[in-house]
Design a protein around this motif. Sequence first.
Motif, PDB file in Angstrom:
ATOM      1  N   LEU A 103       0.800  -1.224   0.000  1.00  0.00           N
ATOM      2  CA  LEU A 103       0.000   0.000   0.000  1.00  0.00           C
ATOM      3  C   LEU A 103       0.840   1.285   0.000  1.00  0.00           C
ATOM      4  O   LEU A 103       0.541   2.197  -0.792  1.00  0.00           O
ATOM      5  N   PRO A 104       1.877   1.427   0.832  1.00  0.00           N
ATOM      6  CA  PRO A 104       2.656   2.675   0.800  1.00  0.00           C
ATOM      7  C   PRO A 104       3.282   2.945  -0.564  1.00  0.00           C
ATOM      8  O   PRO A 104       3.326   4.101  -1.015  1.00  0.00           O
ATOM      9  N   ILE A 105       3.758   1.903  -1.237  1.00  0.00           N
ATOM     10  CA  ILE A 105       4.390   2.080  -2.539  1.00  0.00           C
ATOM     11  C   ILE A 105       3.361   2.470  -3.598  1.00  0.00           C
ATOM     12  O   ILE A 105       3.644   3.288  -4.489  1.00  0.00           O
ATOM     13  N   VAL A 107       0.698   4.305  -3.101  1.00  0.00           N
ATOM     14  CA  VAL A 107       0.385   5.720  -2.894  1.00  0.00           C
ATOM     15  C   VAL A 107       1.541   6.610  -3.352  1.00  0.00           C
ATOM     16  O   VAL A 107       1.344   7.584  -4.087  1.00  0.00           O
ATOM     17  N   VAL A 108       2.765   6.274  -2.945  1.00  0.00           N
ATOM     18  CA  VAL A 108       3.929   7.108  -3.279  1.00  0.00           C
ATOM     19  C   VAL A 108       4.128   7.203  -4.785  1.00  0.00           C
ATOM     20  O   VAL A 108       4.362   8.291  -5.335  1.00  0.00           O
ATOM     21  N   THR A 109       4.049   6.080  -5.484  1.00  0.00           N
ATOM     22  CA  THR A 109       4.282   6.097  -6.933  1.00  0.00           C
ATOM     23  C   THR A 109       3.199   6.857  -7.680  1.00  0.00           C
ATOM     24  O   THR A 109       3.485   7.566  -8.651  1.00  0.00           O
ATOM     25  N   ASN A 110       1.958   6.737  -7.248  1.00  0.00           N
ATOM     26  CA  ASN A 110       0.885   7.472  -7.912  1.00  0.00           C
ATOM     27  C   ASN A 110       1.013   8.973  -7.698  1.00  0.00           C
ATOM     28  O   ASN A 110       0.828   9.758  -8.636  1.00  0.00           O
ATOM     29  N   VAL A 111       1.328   9.382  -6.478  1.00  0.00           N
ATOM     30  CA  VAL A 111       1.470  10.815  -6.196  1.00  0.00           C
ATOM     31  C   VAL A 111       2.660  11.399  -6.945  1.00  0.00           C
ATOM     32  O   VAL A 111       2.573  12.464  -7.575  1.00  0.00           O
ATOM     33  N   MET A 112       3.777  10.695  -6.919  1.00  0.00           N
ATOM     34  CA  MET A 112       4.981  11.170  -7.602  1.00  0.00           C
ATOM     35  C   MET A 112       4.766  11.243  -9.111  1.00  0.00           C
ATOM     36  O   MET A 112       5.101  12.238  -9.761  1.00  0.00           O
ATOM     37  N   GLY A 113       4.201  10.187  -9.690  1.00  0.00           N
ATOM     38  CA  GLY A 113       3.945  10.172 -11.129  1.00  0.00           C
ATOM     39  C   GLY A 113       2.934  11.215 -11.546  1.00  0.00           C
ATOM     40  O   GLY A 113       3.086  11.869 -12.589  1.00  0.00           O
ATOM     41  N   VAL A 146       2.081  -3.241  -8.499  1.00  0.00           N
ATOM     42  CA  VAL A 146       1.898  -3.569  -7.082  1.00  0.00           C
ATOM     43  C   VAL A 146       0.412  -3.681  -6.745  1.00  0.00           C
ATOM     44  O   VAL A 146       0.015  -4.500  -5.913  1.00  0.00           O
ATOM     45  N   VAL A 147      -0.416  -2.881  -7.394  1.00  0.00           N
ATOM     46  CA  VAL A 147      -1.868  -3.025  -7.213  1.00  0.00           C
ATOM     47  C   VAL A 147      -2.319  -4.406  -7.664  1.00  0.00           C
ATOM     48  O   VAL A 147      -3.129  -5.075  -7.012  1.00  0.00           O
ATOM     49  N   PRO A 211      -7.182  -2.133   2.088  1.00  0.00           N
ATOM     50  CA  PRO A 211      -6.397  -2.820   3.110  1.00  0.00           C
ATOM     51  C   PRO A 211      -5.035  -3.262   2.569  1.00  0.00           C
ATOM     52  O   PRO A 211      -4.892  -3.552   1.376  1.00  0.00           O
ATOM     53  N   GLU A 212      -4.043  -3.311   3.433  1.00  0.00           N
ATOM     54  CA  GLU A 212      -2.747  -3.859   3.067  1.00  0.00           C
ATOM     55  C   GLU A 212      -2.907  -5.358   2.794  1.00  0.00           C
ATOM     56  O   GLU A 212      -3.865  -5.989   3.240  1.00  0.00           O
ATOM     57  N   SER A 213      -1.984  -5.928   2.037  1.00  0.00           N
ATOM     58  CA  SER A 213      -2.040  -7.355   1.733  1.00  0.00           C
ATOM     59  C   SER A 213      -1.900  -8.183   3.010  1.00  0.00           C
ATOM     60  O   SER A 213      -0.863  -8.137   3.685  1.00  0.00           O
ATOM     61  N   ALA A 214      -2.950  -8.951   3.329  1.00  0.00           N
ATOM     62  CA  ALA A 214      -2.897  -9.796   4.523  1.00  0.00           C
ATOM     63  C   ALA A 214      -1.839 -10.888   4.355  1.00  0.00           C
ATOM     64  O   ALA A 214      -1.164 -11.274   5.319  1.00  0.00           O
ATOM     65  N   ARG A 215      -1.663 -11.371   3.143  1.00  0.00           N
ATOM     66  CA  ARG A 215      -0.651 -12.400   2.897  1.00  0.00           C
ATOM     67  C   ARG A 215       0.753 -11.841   3.144  1.00  0.00           C
ATOM     68  O   ARG A 215       1.606 -12.511   3.715  1.00  0.00           O
TER      69      ARG A 215
END
Length: 519
Positions: A103-105, A107-113, A146-147, A211-215
Motif C-alpha cells: 500500500l505505501p508504494i 500511494v507514493v508512486t501514484n502521487v509522484m507520477g 503492485v496493485v 487494506p494492506e495485503s494480509a498475505r
Amino acid sequence: MIKELTVPKDETTGKFAKCKMYQVNFTQVVGGNLSGPDPTWPTTTCINGWTYDFSLYYPTITSQLNWVCEEDWKPSLSQSLFFVGAFMASPVLGWASDRWGRLPIIVVTNVMGGAAGVASAFTNSFVAFTSLRFLVGMTFDTHYTVVYILLLEYVSSEYRTIMANVPIMIFLTAGLCAMPWLALYLHDWSTFAIVIHASQVISLSFPWVVPESARWLLSKGRTKETVDIITRAAHMNKKSLTPEVIRELEEFGNKQKNAKNTQATALDLLKTPVLRLRFLVLCVMWLVIILAYDGHVRNSEHIGSNVFVSFTLVGFVELPADFLTMVLVEKVGRRHTTSITLVLSGVACLVIAAIPETYTTSIMALAVTGRFLITMSINVGQQYPVEVLPTVARGSGAGLIHTLGNLTGFISPYVVYLSKIGHYLPYTILGLVSILGGSICVLLPETLNQILPDTLEDGETFFTGQGYCYNPCAGSRNEDGDREMEQCTYSNSTFQDLNSDAENTGRIPQEDEVRERVA
C-alpha cells in the motif's frame, strides 16, 4: 502555385517533401511567371520554419517545439528515457513493496507520477519535458504492478483468472477507447496531460479504503494486523473467524517473523536451480511481450488514415482478448496460452511484413489480429510472476522482471522508427522475437488451480513433475468412454477446500497432504 514553386516533391511517392525547400530567390521565381519548378534547383532545410496541418490533429509538444525533420529523434529519445526511468526505479520500488508493504508504494508512486505528469504540461524545452517524463517513467510500471499483486494476494485460486482479467477487460478497454477522443476533444496536449495525471491524486485516499495485503503482513509476522483485516472482511461478508483459525494464524505469523527468508530479495530467486530457471524464463517472456505489445501500440499510428480511429480499434481489441484469455487459461492453462498466442502473434507480424504497403485493409486486419493475440499474451504474462514467485520475494522479483521489460520498452520506439526505411522492418523484428519468446515459454510451470507459494522453499518445490506438454485440463477416457480428468488435475471442490484451509491457517499444504486429500 506558390507551394509548387517552393517545395520539392518526393520522387517515389509524388507527395510534397516535409523537410526540404528550394534554395532560390523566390522574388525572382514568382516574378518570372514560371509554370513549375526547375528540378535542377538546389534544395535546403526549412530555414523559415514549418506550417502544421491541424485539421485532423491538435497541437502537441512536437509541433510546439518543432521536433521534426532534423530533430525528429527527440520524441523517440524522450519516450525511451521514460522507460529508462522505469528500468532504474522498478527493482528498487519492487523491493520496497516487499520491505515496507504494497500500500505505501502504491500511494507514493501514484502521487509522484501524477505530480511529474502535471508539471510536464507546463514545460517549454526538451530537457525539462524529458526530465519530467523520466520521473513519470520511474513510477508508471510500479503504480499498477503492485496493485495487481495486492489484488491477487487476496484472491483464492478458483477466482484468480477472473480477478486478474475482468478489471483489465473493463477499465483498460474503456480507457484506451476513450483516450484518443478525450485528447481530440481537449485539442491541446498540455490540457490532456493535466487531466490524465491529476486523477492520480485519488491514491491519497487509499490508506483509508484499501487494506494492506494480509498475505504480505502474515509473511512478515504481523499477525495482529492480519487478523484485524481478515476479521473486517469476514464481518463485511457476514462470516466469522473461529478461535482455532486465529490461533493457527498467530502460530504461523510468529514462525514467519523468526524465519530467515522473510527478508528475501530478487537475488534469492537465483540461488536455487528450479526458481532460477523459472525466474529467468519469466524475464525473457516479459522482455518479448513488452517489446511486441509496445511495438504494436506505437505502430498503430502508421495503420490506416486516421490515427484516432486506428487507436480506438486496436484499443477495443482488449475487450474480446481479455475475455478469451479468461476462457483459454482455464481450458488449456497459463503456459500453453502464453506460448501459443505469442507464436501466432509473431506469425501475423511476419505476414504483414510480406504484404505490400499499399494493401492497407489487409495490413489493418492483420495488425488488429496481432494486437489481439499479444494482448492475450500480456494478460497471462502479468499474472504468471504473481503465481510462480513466492510471497517473500514477489514484489522485488516482479519489479526486476518488469525492469527488464522496460529495457525493451526503451528499444521499441526505435523499432517502430525503422518504418521510415520500410514498413516491413518493424513487423519482421516483432514477428521473429515473438515466435522465439513463445517457444521459450514452454519451460514455465503450469499454475492453473495451484496455491500460491509463500516461502523460497515453496517456490523451489511447487509445480514440479510437469512435462513440457502437461495440460492440467487434459483428460483421458475410461472404459465406458466417459471423460475422466487426470489425477494431477484435482476437482474444483478439492481445490476450494485446500485453498480455504491455506487462507484460514496461513499455511501452505505440503505435497503429501495434497495427495492424501485427493486420494
